[in-house]
Design a protein around this motif. Structure first.
Motif, mmCIF file in Angstrom:
data_model
loop_
_atom_site.group_PDB
_atom_site.id
_atom_site.type_symbol
_atom_site.label_atom_id
_atom_site.label_comp_id
_atom_site.label_asym_id
_atom_site.label_seq_id
_atom_site.Cartn_x
_atom_site.Cartn_y
_atom_site.Cartn_z
ATOM 1 N N VAL A 200 -67.096 31.522 69.105
ATOM 2 C CA VAL A 200 -68.061 32.622 69.130
ATOM 3 C C VAL A 200 -68.093 33.348 67.795
ATOM 4 O O VAL A 200 -69.168 33.701 67.282
ATOM 5 N N GLN A 201 -66.913 33.558 67.206
ATOM 6 C CA GLN A 201 -66.853 34.251 65.931
ATOM 7 C C GLN A 201 -67.499 33.431 64.818
ATOM 8 O O GLN A 201 -68.187 33.973 63.939
ATOM 9 N N SER A 202 -67.298 32.109 64.840
ATOM 10 C CA SER A 202 -67.897 31.266 63.800
ATOM 11 C C SER A 202 -69.402 31.125 63.970
ATOM 12 O O SER A 202 -70.136 31.036 62.979
ATOM 13 N N MET A 203 -69.882 31.097 65.218
ATOM 14 C CA MET A 203 -71.320 30.966 65.442
ATOM 15 C C MET A 203 -72.059 32.272 65.191
ATOM 16 O O MET A 203 -73.268 32.266 64.975
ATOM 17 N N ARG A 204 -71.351 33.383 65.210
ATOM 18 C CA ARG A 204 -72.001 34.675 65.001
ATOM 19 C C ARG A 204 -72.590 34.771 63.601
ATOM 20 O O ARG A 204 -73.657 35.360 63.403
ATOM 21 N N GLN A 205 -71.929 34.184 62.612
ATOM 22 C CA GLN A 205 -72.436 34.270 61.249
ATOM 23 C C GLN A 205 -73.707 33.456 61.064
ATOM 24 O O GLN A 205 -74.502 33.746 60.167
ATOM 25 N N TYR A 206 -73.944 32.453 61.911
ATOM 26 C CA TYR A 206 -75.170 31.663 61.813
ATOM 27 C C TYR A 206 -76.365 32.397 62.414
ATOM 28 O O TYR A 206 -77.505 32.084 62.078
ATOM 29 N N PHE A 207 -76.115 33.330 63.306
ATOM 30 C CA PHE A 207 -77.197 34.089 63.928
ATOM 31 C C PHE A 207 -77.302 35.513 63.380
ATOM 32 O O PHE A 207 -78.094 36.300 63.887
ATOM 33 N N ASN A 208 -76.506 35.833 62.395
ATOM 34 C CA ASN A 208 -76.543 37.170 61.793
ATOM 35 C C ASN A 208 -77.678 37.213 60.766
ATOM 36 O O ASN A 208 -77.461 37.084 59.552
ATOM 37 N N VAL A 209 -78.899 37.386 61.248
ATOM 38 C CA VAL A 209 -80.084 37.388 60.392
ATOM 39 C C VAL A 209 -80.911 38.627 60.715
ATOM 40 O O VAL A 209 -80.740 39.262 61.751
ATOM 41 N N ALA B 80 -68.000 13.705 50.462
ATOM 42 C CA ALA B 80 -68.125 15.077 50.980
ATOM 43 C C ALA B 80 -67.437 15.154 52.338
ATOM 44 O O ALA B 80 -68.080 15.236 53.395
ATOM 45 N N THR B 81 -66.119 15.098 52.300
ATOM 46 C CA THR B 81 -65.352 15.068 53.549
ATOM 47 C C THR B 81 -65.329 16.410 54.268
ATOM 48 O O THR B 81 -65.022 16.459 55.459
ATOM 49 N N ASP B 82 -65.609 17.496 53.559
ATOM 50 C CA ASP B 82 -65.551 18.830 54.158
ATOM 51 C C ASP B 82 -66.913 19.340 54.606
ATOM 52 O O ASP B 82 -67.074 20.549 54.838
ATOM 53 N N ALA B 83 -67.891 18.461 54.726
ATOM 54 C CA ALA B 83 -69.220 18.887 55.164
ATOM 55 C C ALA B 83 -69.163 19.338 56.619
ATOM 56 O O ALA B 83 -68.831 18.538 57.499
ATOM 57 N N PRO B 84 -69.467 20.614 56.934
ATOM 58 C CA PRO B 84 -69.377 21.087 58.319
ATOM 59 C C PRO B 84 -70.456 20.449 59.199
ATOM 60 O O PRO B 84 -71.608 20.297 58.782
ATOM 61 N N VAL B 85 -70.056 20.098 60.404
ATOM 62 C CA VAL B 85 -71.003 19.489 61.348
ATOM 63 C C VAL B 85 -72.046 20.506 61.790
ATOM 64 O O VAL B 85 -73.227 20.164 61.971
ATOM 65 N N VAL B 86 -71.643 21.766 61.948
ATOM 66 C CA VAL B 86 -72.594 22.794 62.372
ATOM 67 C C VAL B 86 -73.673 22.991 61.315
ATOM 68 O O VAL B 86 -74.854 23.166 61.635
ATOM 69 N N ASP B 87 -73.286 22.949 60.053
ATOM 70 C CA ASP B 87 -74.276 23.065 58.982
ATOM 71 C C ASP B 87 -75.252 21.895 59.000
ATOM 72 O O ASP B 87 -76.464 22.066 58.787
#
Length: 370
Positions: A115-124, A231-238
């Motif tokens: 929840v904390q990590s997804m909050r930054q994606y919706f903080n617009v 690019a091994t550190d590419a986030p899946v959510v991104d």
């Protein structure tokens, strides 16, 4: 009582009388009152004397015709026999403790982190959404911010996005626009089928499932390609957010098509130009992000061959968006054509009626030729 051996004989020799009967019976009566004859209350439940008394009553029947009572345990309101399906307090306490430890340190602790990590994606904000939508339609490379321009508590523009007190670049993906575009795309596809009288309730779930499965497969393939490219550190959510921006372009195209074609298959040069333009913007915007976002870059210590592969991958993934964009376009029904014979007959009837009204003779063959 003296003859029965229960009381000692009085001492007549010394002249002092023995203990009286009342003094001897008082302790016995008190002991009897402390036993089974005393009224019991809730505080006696679980005490050893109460359990022993209950056992005595149970063995002796508690009097003539009295039913035997169950033996009580230490828990108030429960009996010694466990009810069917009941759990002891020790088992319940162990279960509660296990779930508490699992929530604090185990797999369940991932939910607050998610929840904390997804909050930054919706903080617009509204200004950022407008600016991001315009950038998606015209994906021009943005100017990098200096360190002094992104200081904490500095004066910020109302169209920028703030994450952890810092201003982020326009290329950084968010989840608000992709999610809203995805939902709008599914609803518009069902609306188009409804206008063509081909809608059924299962179409909503089938369209949703088809789009989600395609997005998951696309994200998995992109993650694997970037991993091979270094690019091994590419986030899946991104990656999911970046690949979900195409539903924003699809929603725009479907809205324009419904406005000017009325639910039927649009055609013409301007529609073809709109399709190519939106698909091209989708591909170029993704390419801009993949080549500028630091999380999508290979490590600096990578070999030259890995860097070359990365350059090809960040061009192949945006190029594949054009094909997937075309696959996701809904099926349209062609606009029904009006029969030429019907038009000719109608025109002849109208001309004949006008001729009869004016009294002018009609030409041979119906008066009008189309």
């Amino acid at each position: 009582f003296a003859q029965a051996g229960l009381l000692p004989a009085p001492c007549a020799v010394s002249g002092v009388s023995g203990p009286s009967l009342s003094s001897l019976l008082r302790p016995a009566a008190k002991a009897g009152m402390d036993g089974a004859d005393r009224d019991t209350g809730w505080e006696d439940l679980g005490s050893p004397s109460f359990q022993g008394t209950s056992g005595v009553h149970a063995r002796h029947g508690g009097g003539a015709g009295a039913p035997s009572a169950p033996a009580f345990t230490g828990r108030m309101g429960t009996s010694g026999e466990e009810l069917p399906g009941g759990l002891p307090d020790s088992v319940t306490g162990a279960m509660v403790g296990h779930f508490a430890r699992e929530f604090a340190h185990g797999s369940l602790s991932l939910w607050p982190q998610l929840v904390q990590s997804m909050r930054q994606y919706f903080n617009v904000t509204h200004g950022y959404v407008l600016r991001k939508a315009l950038w998606q339609l015209a994906p021009m490379p943005s100017k990098k911010k200096k360190a002094a321009d992104s200081e904490i508590n500095a004066q910020k523009d109302w169209t920028v996005r703030i994450s952890h007190g810092l201003e982020v670049d326009i290329e950084v993906p968010d989840a608000y626009i992709p999610v809203m575009g995805f939902v709008t795309y599914v609803v518009l596809c069902c609306l188009i089928q409804g206008l063509q009288e081909r809608f059924h309730p299962d179409m909503l779930s089938s369209t949703l499932t088809y789009a989600v499965v395609l997005l998951v497969l696309e994200a998995a393939a992109s993650k694997a390609a970037l991993f091979v490219a270094g690019a091994t550190d590419a986030p899946v959510v991104d990656l999911v957010a970046l690949l979900g921006y195409k539903y924003f372009y699809l929603s725009i195209q479907l809205i324009v098509s419904l406005t000017f074609a009325g639910g039927y298959k649009p055609s013409g040069f301007f529609y073809l130009l709109l399709t190519c333009g939106l698909a091209g913007c989708c591909s170029v915007a993704l390419w801009q992000v993949l080549r500028r976002l630091p999380r999508m870059q290979p490590s600096p210590s990578s070999q030259d061959c890995v860097l070359d592969i990365h350059k090809l991958v960040i061009k192949a993934i945006p190029a594949s968006q054009v094909i997937i964009y075309w696959i996701l376009l809904p099926s349209w029904s062609r606009r029904p054509r009006v029969s030429t014979t019907l038009v000719t007959t109608t025109a002849a009837a109208v001309a004949s009626a006008l001729g009869n009204a004016t009294g002018a003779p009609l030409a041979q063959g119906g008066g009008l030729s189309l």
